[in-house]
Motif scaffolding. Structure first.
Motif, PDB file in Angstrom:
ATOM      1  N   MET A   1       0.841  -1.174   0.000  1.00 59.34           N
ATOM      2  CA  MET A   1       0.000   0.000   0.000  1.00 59.34           C
ATOM      3  C   MET A   1       0.889   1.241   0.000  1.00 59.34           C
ATOM      4  N   TRP A   2       0.394   2.296  -0.616  1.00 58.21           N
ATOM      5  CA  TRP A   2       1.108   3.558  -0.573  1.00 58.21           C
ATOM      6  C   TRP A   2       0.948   4.182   0.809  1.00 58.21           C
ATOM      7  N   GLN A   3       1.914   4.982   1.173  1.00 53.87           N
ATOM      8  CA  GLN A   3       1.802   5.775   2.388  1.00 53.87           C
ATOM      9  C   GLN A   3       0.970   7.010   2.072  1.00 53.87           C
ATOM     10  N   LYS A  14      -7.481   3.174   9.809  1.00 51.61           N
ATOM     11  CA  LYS A  14      -8.159   2.709   8.589  1.00 51.61           C
ATOM     12  C   LYS A  14      -8.429   1.224   8.770  1.00 51.61           C
ATOM     13  N   LEU A  15      -9.703   0.853   8.770  1.00 51.37           N
ATOM     14  CA  LEU A  15     -10.068  -0.540   9.043  1.00 51.37           C
ATOM     15  C   LEU A  15     -10.317  -1.366   7.785  1.00 51.37           C
ATOM     16  N   TYR A  16     -10.656  -0.714   6.689  1.00 49.56           N
ATOM     17  CA  TYR A  16     -10.992  -1.414   5.454  1.00 49.56           C
ATOM     18  C   TYR A  16     -10.093  -0.939   4.324  1.00 49.56           C
ATOM     19  N   GLU A  17      -9.698  -1.861   3.473  1.00 49.94           N
ATOM     20  CA  GLU A  17      -9.043  -1.513   2.214  1.00 49.94           C
ATOM     21  C   GLU A  17     -10.081  -1.750   1.133  1.00 49.94           C
ATOM     22  N   THR A  18     -10.230  -0.799   0.222  1.00 48.72           N
ATOM     23  CA  THR A  18     -11.231  -0.918  -0.828  1.00 48.72           C
ATOM     24  C   THR A  18     -10.561  -1.243  -2.158  1.00 48.72           C
ATOM     25  N   ARG A  19     -11.206  -2.130  -2.890  1.00 53.91           N
ATOM     26  CA  ARG A  19     -10.679  -2.590  -4.177  1.00 53.91           C
ATOM     27  C   ARG A  19     -11.826  -2.795  -5.156  1.00 53.91           C
ATOM     28  N   GLY A  20     -11.478  -2.875  -6.430  1.00 53.00           N
ATOM     29  CA  GLY A  20     -12.469  -3.122  -7.465  1.00 53.00           C
ATOM     30  C   GLY A  20     -12.723  -4.599  -7.711  1.00 53.00           C
ATOM     31  N   TRP A  21     -12.021  -5.466  -7.000  1.00 53.06           N
ATOM     32  CA  TRP A  21     -12.150  -6.904  -7.194  1.00 53.06           C
ATOM     33  C   TRP A  21     -12.209  -7.597  -5.829  1.00 53.06           C
ATOM     34  N   PRO A  22     -12.873  -8.757  -5.770  1.00 53.37           N
ATOM     35  CA  PRO A  22     -12.916  -9.515  -4.515  1.00 53.37           C
ATOM     36  C   PRO A  22     -11.717 -10.452  -4.404  1.00 53.37           C
ATOM     37  N   HIS A  32       2.326  -3.920   3.588  1.00 56.71           N
ATOM     38  CA  HIS A  32       3.624  -3.448   3.138  1.00 56.71           C
ATOM     39  C   HIS A  32       3.488  -2.020   2.615  1.00 56.71           C
ATOM     40  N   ALA A  33       4.307  -1.136   3.138  1.00 57.49           N
ATOM     41  CA  ALA A  33       4.352   0.242   2.643  1.00 57.49           C
ATOM     42  C   ALA A  33       5.241   0.274   1.400  1.00 57.49           C
ATOM     43  N   ALA A  34       4.688   0.753   0.310  1.00 56.87           N
ATOM     44  CA  ALA A  34       5.445   0.840  -0.936  1.00 56.87           C
ATOM     45  C   ALA A  34       6.631   1.786  -0.783  1.00 56.87           C
ATOM     46  N   LYS A  35       7.596   1.657  -1.681  1.00 62.62           N
ATOM     47  CA  LYS A  35       8.764   2.549  -1.670  1.00 62.62           C
ATOM     48  C   LYS A  35       8.420   3.934  -2.208  1.00 62.62           C
ATOM     49  N   ARG A  36       7.288   4.037  -2.843  1.00 60.09           N
ATOM     50  CA  ARG A  36       6.869   5.298  -3.463  1.00 60.09           C
ATOM     51  C   ARG A  36       6.721   6.391  -2.410  1.00 60.09           C
TER      52      ARG A  36
END
Length: 113
Positions: A1-3, A14-22, A32-36
Motif C-alpha cells: 500500500m502507498w503511504q 483505517k479498518l478497510y481496504e477498498t478494491r475493485g475486485w474480490p 507493506h508500505a510501498a517505496k513510493r
C-alpha cells in the motif's frame, strides 16, 4: 500500500481496504508500505488528520519499502447502498461506515472492502 494509507492501517485508523475486485483469500496478511514517496494527496491527508484528530504524524518519517503491520483478513464484502442491501448477500452497507473510513477509500457500489 502507498503511504500514508499503510501506516493508517497499521495504527488502526483505517479498518478497510477498498478494491475493485474480490479475493477469496482469508488469513494472515502483511501490510507493506510501498517505496513510493508520499504523493500530494497523501501529504494533504496527513495534514487533515493532524488538524482534525490532534495528531502529529510526520509524513517525512513514515516507513517506505517495509512491512508495517500484520493483519488477519477475515472477509471481503461487496459495497452496497442502503437501498440495495437486501439484494446482495455478504455485503457492507456504505452508509453504515464512518465518514472517516469513507474518506480513506473508494466506497462506491459494486466495489469490495
Amino acid at each position: 500500500m502507498w503511504q500514508p494509507w499503510a501506516s493508517l492501517v497499521a495504527n488502526g485508523l483505517k479498518l478497510y481496504e477498498t478494491r475493485g475486485w474480490p479475493t477469496k483469500y482469508r488469513g494472515v496478511l502483511a501490510i507493506h508500505a510501498a517505496k513510493r514517496p508520499l504523493c500530494k494527496q497523501g501529504k494533504s491527508l496527513i495534514s487533515h488528520f493532524n488538524r482534525s484528530f490532534n495528531l502529529s504524524i510526520d509524513g517525512d518519517k513514515l516507513p517506505l519499502g517495509a512491512i508495517v503491520a500484520l493483519t488477519d483478513l477475515t472477509d471481503c464484502l461487496e459495497m452496497v447502498s442502503e437501498a440495495n442491501a437486501t439484494d446482495v448477500p455478504n455485503s457492507i452497507i456504505i452508509e453504515s461506515v464512518s465518514e472517516l473510513e469513507r474518506s480513506l477509500g473508494d466506497w462506491q457500489p459494486q466495489r469490495y472492502a
